[in-house]
Design a protein around this motif. Sequence first.
Motif, PDB file in Angstrom:
ATOM      1  N   ASP A  74       0.692  -1.216  -0.166  1.00 53.97           N
ATOM      2  CA  ASP A  74       0.044  -0.025   0.149  1.00 53.97           C
ATOM      3  C   ASP A  74       0.864   1.090  -0.167  1.00 53.97           C
ATOM      4  N   LEU A  75       2.014   1.382   0.832  1.00 52.47           N
ATOM      5  CA  LEU A  75       2.977   2.401   1.043  1.00 52.47           C
ATOM      6  C   LEU A  75       3.486   2.757  -0.380  1.00 52.47           C
ATOM      7  N   LEU A  77       2.604   1.871  -3.356  1.00 55.54           N
ATOM      8  CA  LEU A  77       1.500   2.344  -4.159  1.00 55.54           C
ATOM      9  C   LEU A  77       1.015   3.899  -3.867  1.00 55.54           C
ATOM     10  N   LEU A  78       1.043   4.096  -2.582  1.00 51.55           N
ATOM     11  CA  LEU A  78       0.754   5.500  -2.215  1.00 51.55           C
ATOM     12  C   LEU A  78       1.934   6.479  -2.576  1.00 51.55           C
ATOM     13  N   PHE A  81       1.824   7.050  -6.030  1.00 49.51           N
ATOM     14  CA  PHE A  81       0.550   7.873  -6.216  1.00 49.51           C
ATOM     15  C   PHE A  81       1.092   9.477  -6.149  1.00 49.51           C
ATOM     16  N   GLY A  82       1.759   9.643  -4.958  1.00 54.22           N
ATOM     17  CA  GLY A  82       2.005  11.011  -4.457  1.00 54.22           C
ATOM     18  C   GLY A  82       3.069  11.499  -5.634  1.00 54.22           C
ATOM     19  N   PHE A  84       3.386  10.502  -8.922  1.00 54.13           N
ATOM     20  CA  PHE A  84       2.389  10.893 -10.178  1.00 54.13           C
ATOM     21  C   PHE A  84       1.741  12.191 -10.003  1.00 54.13           C
ATOM     22  N   CYS A  85       1.158  12.571  -8.766  1.00 53.91           N
ATOM     23  CA  CYS A  85       0.333  13.684  -8.700  1.00 53.91           C
ATOM     24  C   CYS A  85       1.189  15.029  -8.925  1.00 53.91           C
ATOM     25  N   TYR A  86       2.491  14.760  -8.300  1.00 55.98           N
ATOM     26  CA  TYR A  86       3.381  15.930  -8.403  1.00 55.98           C
ATOM     27  C   TYR A  86       3.843  15.997  -9.918  1.00 55.98           C
ATOM     28  N   LEU A  88       2.369  15.182 -12.461  1.00 55.50           N
ATOM     29  CA  LEU A  88       1.425  15.755 -13.535  1.00 55.50           C
ATOM     30  C   LEU A  88       1.786  17.257 -14.081  1.00 55.50           C
ATOM     31  N   THR A  97       0.583  10.196 -16.543  1.00 58.53           N
ATOM     32  CA  THR A  97      -0.621   9.015 -16.581  1.00 58.53           C
ATOM     33  C   THR A  97      -0.059   7.695 -17.150  1.00 58.53           C
ATOM     34  N   PHE A 100       2.247   5.946 -14.641  1.00 58.43           N
ATOM     35  CA  PHE A 100       1.621   5.332 -13.490  1.00 58.43           C
ATOM     36  C   PHE A 100       0.588   4.329 -13.566  1.00 58.43           C
ATOM     37  N   VAL A 101      -0.275   4.310 -14.564  1.00 56.87           N
ATOM     38  CA  VAL A 101      -1.365   3.431 -14.770  1.00 56.87           C
ATOM     39  C   VAL A 101      -0.648   2.144 -15.353  1.00 56.87           C
ATOM     40  N   GLY A 104       0.956   1.045 -12.025  1.00 55.35           N
ATOM     41  CA  GLY A 104       0.052   0.532 -11.273  1.00 55.35           C
ATOM     42  C   GLY A 104      -0.556  -0.878 -11.666  1.00 55.35           C
TER      43      GLY A 104
ATOM     44  N   LEU B 220      -6.869   1.627  -2.595  1.00 57.48           N
ATOM     45  CA  LEU B 220      -5.594   1.048  -1.813  1.00 57.48           C
ATOM     46  C   LEU B 220      -6.108  -0.270  -1.331  1.00 57.48           C
ATOM     47  N   ARG B 223      -6.651  -3.352  -3.372  1.00 58.11           N
ATOM     48  CA  ARG B 223      -5.729  -3.575  -4.297  1.00 58.11           C
ATOM     49  C   ARG B 223      -5.721  -5.045  -4.255  1.00 58.11           C
ATOM     50  N   PRO B 396      -5.612   1.585 -10.613  1.00 59.57           N
ATOM     51  CA  PRO B 396      -4.728   2.717 -11.065  1.00 59.57           C
ATOM     52  C   PRO B 396      -5.488   3.759 -12.095  1.00 59.57           C
ATOM     53  N   ALA B 403      -6.533  11.931  -9.524  1.00 57.49           N
ATOM     54  CA  ALA B 403      -5.432  13.065  -9.488  1.00 57.49           C
ATOM     55  C   ALA B 403      -5.937  14.037 -10.718  1.00 57.49           C
ATOM     56  N   VAL B 413      -1.171  22.544  -9.068  1.00 56.11           N
ATOM     57  CA  VAL B 413      -0.787  21.086  -8.710  1.00 56.11           C
ATOM     58  C   VAL B 413      -1.233  20.976  -7.198  1.00 56.11           C
ATOM     59  N   PRO B 416      -4.044  17.911  -7.184  1.00 51.55           N
ATOM     60  CA  PRO B 416      -3.561  16.594  -7.196  1.00 51.55           C
ATOM     61  C   PRO B 416      -2.864  16.251  -5.853  1.00 51.55           C
ATOM     62  N   LEU B 417      -2.015  17.336  -5.300  1.00 46.58           N
ATOM     63  CA  LEU B 417      -1.340  17.049  -3.934  1.00 46.58           C
ATOM     64  C   LEU B 417      -2.245  16.953  -3.059  1.00 46.58           C
ATOM     65  N   ALA B 420      -3.497  13.276  -3.008  1.00 56.25           N
ATOM     66  CA  ALA B 420      -2.458  12.232  -2.645  1.00 56.25           C
ATOM     67  C   ALA B 420      -2.285  12.575  -0.913  1.00 56.25           C
ATOM     68  N   TRP B 427      -5.740   6.414   4.353  1.00 53.36           N
ATOM     69  CA  TRP B 427      -5.391   5.143   4.348  1.00 53.36           C
ATOM     70  C   TRP B 427      -4.980   4.646   5.908  1.00 53.36           C
TER      71      TRP B 427
END
Lengths: 144, 504
Positions: A74-75, A77-78, A81-82, A84-86, A88, A97, A100-101, A104, B220, B223, B396, B403, B413, B416-417, B420, B427
């Motif tokens: 989980d961590l 993937l998290l 994800f973090g 990926f968000c940055y 973008l 995208t 990440f996809v 993922g 998550l 998953r 995914p 996001a 940004v 999306p941040l 996250a 979680w």
Amino acid sequence: MSGRFPASHAAFLGIALAITGFILWSALSASTSLNNLIVVAPAALLLGILALCIVVAALRKQDAEPAPAGALGDLVLLAGFGIFCYALTHVGFDVATFVFVWAGIVVSGGRSLWVPPLYAAVFSLALVKGFGSLFPYPMLTLVL
Amino acid sequence: MLDQFALSQAFGLLFSSFDPWIWVIPGLLIGLVFGSIPGLQISMAMAVFLPVTFGMDFLQAMLFLTAIFTGGAYGGGVTAILMNIPGSSSSIATAFDGYPMARQGKHNEALGLGLAASVVGSFIGYILLLLLIGPMAALVLKIGPMEMVVVVLWGLTLIATLNDSSLAKGLFAGFLGLVLSQIGMSTTGIMRTTVGNPHLLDGIPVVPAMIGIFAASELLRLRGSSYLVTDEAQRDISLRRILAGVAETFRHPVVLLRGSLIGAGIGAIPGVGSSVANLVSYGEARRTSATPEAFGKGAPEGVIAAESANSSSEGGSMTALLALGIPGGAATAVLLAAFSFHNIIGGPSFIRNQTDVVYSIILGNLGQVLLLAVVGLLMLRVLGMVVRVPLAYLVPSVLAMCAWGGYGITGTVAGPLTVAAFALLGWLMRRNAYPVAATVIGLLLGRMMEGELVRTLQISNNQPMTYLLERPIALVLAIAMLAVLVGAPSLKALRARKARRAGH
């Protein structure tokens, strides 16, 4: 007091209390007027009391609840994800995208060699041309 | 109550040609699509399609835009049920029981419940609007910050009933949301922390936070599974089972009617609207239920209460727009823009001089609601396919859309941040049995609460209790709230004690 306190629970309470303390401190530094503290001060005080109650109740509990498994996955993937968000708005919506996809799907158990990247490419294209065209803001892309 | 002549003219305007209805079905479809994609807001859809209405006549434009509004309100509920992603803050409570139903393989029934409750709720909301637009407008003008404080407080009490394991954890999650809502500039212009990020000047953006804490953290958790619905036999999209859900809705007439009335009432209050209405309605359904322990685990009444309230609040929100020219939220603000484009000014003179147009808008919306039932049933077969997508691909993909949705809301940004950061928070909370919904409610209502409290203090010269006695509506609301929250449970406990004594 015979119970065990799970690490993730301690982490959550620690983060929540640290954020609360910081917000309260910043509000107090900005102004000590009633109008400024009317929600934050009582809420922060109650959070402190509730945290104490929760910790005491957990420690008093005879049988510690088993922590759910799969934290590491989980961590990962998290964290992904973090990033990926940055990425973008720094790398581009299309490439971020796609990567990440694809990653993922592989992390989540997609076994085929060619289906995940193909799906990720089609999905990214659909998002950029469909979802993205509806955005009222400029959107950074690297390829598309 | 009703102007018969204007009503007959309104029927003439609506049914003398097919023109006003041409854009209704496209509008419903656009609304359903925008509502069911996380991050695409109904108000955004209405704003994007506003220029399209410039070539239409006024009634056609109104019916098109309100069709997007109606479709979007239901679309938000669909993703709340299927993926635990409320499309907007008005669908938060739908996810509480809709999603557990979907996970149990009852997604068809849950979608049917949601559709029927939405249709009935919207219908009741618009009927009330048609009958009571005059008196309701007068009432809305009498609502001030004190009344808003009571309504928001009522919404906040739901926090205490949301607890996965203990009351302390539920309250902790709710108060954490309240504290987080205090980031950024206060309602009186005092600069509190922005955590070094200028994008947080107006506080944490609620919708990206909601997407992160609800959706990303839930994804998550999924998953390890293979499909949303584990049992393969339950994964079909069955019209028969959707219709069974529709029929089930009418087995709870009290929940349905109460939700619709709560929605219409709270929806009429500008600025509060459907975000609070669905929470109050859900809270009341749970409090008055014979089986409150079933709520949160897939109780049909929970879905009915939430969906009927958020849909009927649409009619309520039109009260202030049509009768006073005040937009209660972003969606009605777009409608107001369409008004001004067609040289129409909402307000008492609009109702007095163009009653036939006002009635035709309301009657047109009633027609739309019936069309939603048909369009919704057809679209549910497509939207419900999500349960057949393997989670390795779905997780995914939806995470990426979350996001993107965050960016769609803020344009920076920070969106999306925020998704996250709240995914991590969600979680941690879910792992330790804290209700994430309580944090969202605190975050959503915290700023509203602060603003109204400060205004009340200023107006009352720091004497809120004395001021309360001078405000009959606030007083009635406060007494009703206390009666429901304290009086009813005390009476119940007293009766139970008497029954126990009689048994001994």
